[in-house]
Design an enzyme around this catalytic site. Sequence first.
Site, PDB file in Angstrom:
ATOM      1  N   ASP A   1      36.251  48.408  31.622  1.00  0.00           N
ATOM      2  CA  ASP A   1      34.932  47.919  31.206  1.00  0.00           C
ATOM      3  C   ASP A   1      33.835  48.980  31.131  1.00  0.00           C
ATOM      4  O   ASP A   1      33.704  49.800  32.048  1.00  0.00           O
ATOM      5  CB  ASP A   1      34.414  46.882  32.207  1.00  0.00           C
ATOM      6  CG  ASP A   1      35.439  45.867  32.627  1.00  0.00           C
ATOM      7  OD1 ASP A   1      36.552  45.874  32.120  1.00  0.00           O
ATOM      8  OD2 ASP A   1      35.095  45.047  33.502  1.00  0.00           O
TER       9      ASP A   1
ATOM     10  N   GLU B   1      34.447  36.706  33.067  1.00  0.00           N
ATOM     11  CA  GLU B   1      34.091  38.018  33.606  1.00  0.00           C
ATOM     12  C   GLU B   1      32.930  38.617  32.799  1.00  0.00           C
ATOM     13  O   GLU B   1      32.693  38.227  31.661  1.00  0.00           O
ATOM     14  CB  GLU B   1      35.298  38.967  33.547  1.00  0.00           C
ATOM     15  CG  GLU B   1      36.483  38.456  34.369  1.00  0.00           C
ATOM     16  CD  GLU B   1      37.672  39.423  34.428  1.00  0.00           C
ATOM     17  OE1 GLU B   1      38.224  39.602  35.513  1.00  0.00           O
ATOM     18  OE2 GLU B   1      38.048  39.975  33.375  1.00  0.00           O
TER      19      GLU B   1
HETATM   20  C1  FRU Z   1      37.128  42.922  33.560  1.00  0.00           C
HETATM   21  C2  FRU Z   1      37.349  43.182  35.043  1.00  0.00           C
HETATM   22  C3  FRU Z   1      36.091  42.830  35.812  1.00  0.00           C
HETATM   23  C4  FRU Z   1      36.212  43.683  37.043  1.00  0.00           C
HETATM   24  C5  FRU Z   1      36.863  44.925  36.503  1.00  0.00           C
HETATM   25  C6  FRU Z   1      37.823  45.592  37.448  1.00  0.00           C
HETATM   26  O1  FRU Z   1      37.966  43.652  32.741  1.00  0.00           O
HETATM   27  O2  FRU Z   1      38.460  42.444  35.506  1.00  0.00           O
HETATM   28  O3  FRU Z   1      35.940  41.457  36.105  1.00  0.00           O
HETATM   29  O4  FRU Z   1      34.967  43.944  37.623  1.00  0.00           O
HETATM   30  O5  FRU Z   1      37.559  44.550  35.322  1.00  0.00           O
HETATM   31  O6  FRU Z   1      38.272  46.802  36.930  1.00  0.00           O
END
Ligand code: FRU
Length: 524
Positions: free
Chosen positions: A38, A220
């Site tokens: 992300d 998310e």
């Molecule tokens: C989304 C996610 C988020 C989390 C991160 C962990 O892709 O699963 O929810 O904060 O990646 O790397």
Amino acid sequence: MTALDPTVTGSTPTVPGASPEAFRPELHFAARDTWLNDPNGLIYHGGLFHLYFQNNPFGNVWGNMSWGHATSADLVTWREHPVAIPCDEREDVFSGSVVFDAHNTSGLGTSDQPPLVAVYTSAFRNGAGHDGIQAQSIAFSLDGGYRWTKHAGNPVLSRASPDFRDPKVFWYSGEGSSYWVLVAVEATQHLVVLYRSDDLLAWEHLSDFGPANATGGVWECPDLFPLPVRDEPGASAWVLTVNLSPGGPNGGSAGQYFVGDFDGVSFTPHSTVPPGPDDGARLREYGWLDWGRDFYAAVAFTDAPDDRRILLGWMNNWEYANEIPTSPWRSAMSLPRELSLVRTAAGLRLAQRVPAEVERAAFPAFAAERTPVDLDVLVDEVRAVPAPDSVAMRIDATFRPGSATEFGLVVRGAALGGSDDAAGGTRIGIRPGEGVILLDRTRSGDTGFSAAFPSVETAPVAALDGAYRLTVYTDRCSVEVFAEDGLVTLTDLVFPAESATAISVYASGGDAEVTDLRITAAIR
Ligand code: FRU
């Protein structure tokens, strides 16, 4: 997600006949030699766009989550910096955001030296006193975002929940009062939770939003911001984005959006689709940030110049993210996208386009040059068009439908006469009778590294003034399609041979007319 062993380093994939570095994008950010997911902490500050990102500093698969860091003046050329916020024995550093605390409300800087404050999710490791909990923590920087200190009082906001994550913070100015607002998710409950604070340290619950629309996976990385309505001076609405994985309209990870109002306490959507099973037909009625397979965890830059909302997504899908055939790096960001709201018969919808600074930096020849191609009526044929020998291109094409059941473009195709499959390439097709646009990567090069990868995606699309205008950006491992004036986008990873730069237009089952075609190679 569970915290991984810090020794996780990943493997180097072997790709028959291709150098993995051949897939390194020209126009998209990828880390030098590690894994990313992300985008985090997106902020324009000190004349630069800062991109933090979920990063495994020790390998090229997910794990050891920390915030990597890169900066850019034009959103095209990125400079990677040392890891900004590392994991440690207590926690993995999951996604979050950065704000400029200009009035030092947090007291973490001084009035002369106000801090940048990162609000991130601590995914606590066992033995840290918060076993199995995800809670929100703070780090601050006094040097413009390069060196960060974790706050001693972390976490600052806990619900004792295992799935409370991905805080996006913004300064809300309402009638009579102003404060910080935090939006995050209770991922498995399909809730966006909203909090307020005066100092970024003490948080008070405001409201919850959800479940609503697509709930076929965890929620998310939410975002919430106001956006002007195009061509309606003074009119605006709020947009809530929330990413979903799996459960997207074409499988796996995707992002949905809601248009509505935010009164400083609650977000109220103008409309939602009535609750029911997430069948395919219903999914297609929701608002999607992108209909392709590879646009996830998208959030917008804070404090972007001219009050613009510029969105960046992670160009991958959790269904196969760890397996894509690149090395030593793995995963790239999408092209940035500038957002606006457009009034349509179906209400306000989000429109996206590549921001002007990206166009200026990558395609300076676009306005001046028109590709000399014979525009013509296609009758049941595939016709190659002259294309620059470049993997990174912007292709603008306008089609007028005739009797053809399908027409469109094939990009990143194998050169005719080459040893590769001459029919190979990534197909972007319009089926006017069905009202859909499709993106087909089943013959786009290496598709064999995951059974979940080969796919044909479709999205609803309409003609505008009787024509279908497409803008397509290709790069070494991606195809990004903008249709219907940016109301519909499809983003896919593709892994063709480096020599696959051919472009063709086609019509099948009848005729269609190409009324405009412009192909512009990227300059780097
Ligand atoms: C989304 C996610 C988020 C989390 C991160 C962990 O892709 O699963 O929810 O904060 O990646 O790397």
